[in-house]
Every structure is written in C-alpha cells, then in structure tokens.
Write a protein that holds these residues in place. Structure first.
Motif, short mmCIF file in Angstrom:
data_model
loop_
_atom_site.label_atom_id
_atom_site.label_comp_id
_atom_site.label_asym_id
_atom_site.label_seq_id
_atom_site.Cartn_x
_atom_site.Cartn_y
_atom_site.Cartn_z
N THR A 66 35.64 -24.49 7.57
CA THR A 66 35.33 -23.98 8.91
C THR A 66 34.35 -22.81 8.87
OG1 THR A 66 37.19 -22.41 9.05
CG2 THR A 66 37.62 -24.70 9.73
N THR A 84 30.83 -23.91 9.78
CA THR A 84 30.59 -23.94 11.22
C THR A 84 30.40 -22.53 11.76
OG1 THR A 84 31.86 -25.97 11.42
CG2 THR A 84 31.51 -24.71 13.43
N ILE A 143 26.94 -21.21 11.00
CA ILE A 143 25.88 -21.81 11.81
C ILE A 143 25.98 -21.37 13.27
CG2 ILE A 143 24.97 -24.00 12.71
CD1 ILE A 143 25.77 -25.25 9.98
N ALA A 144 27.18 -21.32 13.80
CA ALA A 144 27.37 -21.12 15.24
C ALA A 144 27.40 -19.66 15.68
CB ALA A 144 28.67 -21.80 15.68
N THR A 145 27.58 -18.73 14.75
CA THR A 145 27.70 -17.32 15.14
C THR A 145 26.71 -16.46 14.37
OG1 THR A 145 29.34 -16.67 13.45
CG2 THR A 145 30.20 -17.68 15.49
N ASP A 146 26.62 -15.20 14.77
CA ASP A 146 25.76 -14.25 14.07
C ASP A 146 26.55 -13.39 13.10
OD1 ASP A 146 23.46 -15.13 15.37
OD2 ASP A 146 23.82 -13.80 17.08
N ASP A 148 35.68 -30.06 11.15
CA ASP A 148 35.05 -28.90 11.77
C ASP A 148 33.84 -28.45 10.95
OD1 ASP A 148 34.85 -25.73 11.79
OD2 ASP A 148 35.64 -26.32 13.73
N SER A 196 30.86 -30.58 11.42
CA SER A 196 30.43 -30.81 12.81
C SER A 196 29.04 -30.27 13.12
CB SER A 196 31.45 -30.23 13.79
OG SER A 196 31.46 -28.80 13.72
N LEU A 197 28.63 -29.18 12.50
CA LEU A 197 27.30 -28.63 12.76
C LEU A 197 26.33 -28.83 11.59
CD1 LEU A 197 28.06 -25.34 14.72
CD2 LEU A 197 27.43 -27.60 15.60
N SER A 208 20.52 -28.11 13.03
CA SER A 208 20.95 -26.81 12.52
C SER A 208 20.00 -26.21 11.49
CB SER A 208 22.36 -26.92 11.92
OG SER A 208 23.30 -27.24 12.92
N TRP A 260 23.20 -13.39 9.28
CA TRP A 260 24.62 -13.45 9.58
C TRP A 260 25.26 -12.24 8.91
CZ3 TRP A 260 29.52 -13.74 7.49
CH2 TRP A 260 30.52 -14.29 8.28
N LYS A 312 21.95 -17.36 7.04
CA LYS A 312 23.05 -18.29 7.25
C LYS A 312 23.18 -19.31 6.12
CE LYS A 312 23.25 -17.74 12.21
NZ LYS A 312 23.71 -18.36 13.44
#
Length: 163
Positions: free
Chosen positions: A53, A56, A59-62, A92, A95-96, A101, A109, A123
């Motif tokens: 996880t 993810t 990739i999805a957050t900073d 999960d 998923s990205l 991406s 990050w 990242k």
C-alpha cells in the motif's frame, strides 16, 4: 525507460515469495517475538503484508506526516486473515501502477513528523524503498521462523530446508 512496468513486475514477483513465507506462520505464534526490542510475529507479518500500500501512497500523495496521521497497522489474528490482507494490500499497491502514473514519479515525496523531516525523495525512490522494505522484513520473518524451528521457503532459489 518506463518504471511502472518494472515496479509492477517486481511487486508481483516479490509477492509470490512473500506468500510462501507468510503462509507458514502458525496461528499460535502471532504474539511471539525473539527479543524484547523486536516486533511480534503479528506486527512484523502485518507490516510485510501492508507494505504494497506504500506504493499507492507514494504515487497518490506528497508525503506522510506521522504527527498529523499516526501510523497504525491493522490487527491480524491468524494466517488465513493475513493471507486475505496481503491480497487486499497487493491489489491496492497495484492500483496506481498504471502508465498514467509515470508522469508523477519524479515529483517529491516527504516523510516527516511535524516539523522534523526524515527525508524527501522522488516518488520513484519511495516506491523502490517500499519494495526493498518488503524484502528486508520478509528476511527478518525468515529469522523469526527459523528460531521457531519452522522450515523456511526459498526466495530466489531453494532454501536449506528444501534441499
């Protein structure tokens, strides 16, 4: 070079080995730990299963701020739950890992606790660290299992228990 396919392949390959390791944990050993400073088998196994996880999250957050969002693992009570949890976390984590991406992999990050910054990295390096952590902690679990006299599965070839 596109990194997403590399990460996806590596995550799949390492999860195959991780499954073999985690499925050997006896249900009655989840509270065992080899030393007072060590994690319990439950804590270590849950952390290993949860690490996909972090792909993810990278990739999805900073970043992640432990002060604002204290990190807490889910509690797993037996190996059947652990294996289901691993599959959920793997889905999960994958998923990205999609071509779109690639565009964010060089974005920064940051891991911190309030004002204290532990590190800031692109990242793609955070994803690499998460994959490395799976291998690192899986090896740690191998030591736990060895100390419990449970045969160790091979990782990149047969183990001493498989020869």
């Amino acid at each position: 070079m596109q990194l997403i396919p590399v990460f996806l392949t590596e995550l799949e390959q390492e999860t195959q080995t991780t499954r073999k390791m985690l499925q050997r944990i006896p249900d009655d050993k989840y509270d065992w730990k080899p030393h007072e400073k060590s994690m319990t088998v439950r804590q270590l196994a849950t952390h290993i299963a949860n690490l996909p996880t972090w792909v993810t999250m990278a990739i999805a957050t900073d970043g992640l701020d432990f002060e604002a969002n204290p990190y807490k693992e889910d509690e797993i009570n037996n190996t059947a739950e652990l294996m289901t949890y691993l599959e959920t976390c793997l889905a999960d984590g994958k998923s990205l890992l999609v071509p779109e991406s690639e565009a964010v992999l060089n974005d920064p990050w940051t891991l911190r606790s309030g004002a204290e910054i532990y590190f800031t990295s692109p990242k793609h390096e955070v994803i690499r660290t998460a994959l490395n952590q799976i291998v690192h902690h899986r090896a740690q679990m191998g030591v736990f299992l060895r100390l419990l006299d449970i045969p160790i599965p091979g990782s990149y070839g047969p183990s001493a228990d498989e020869n």
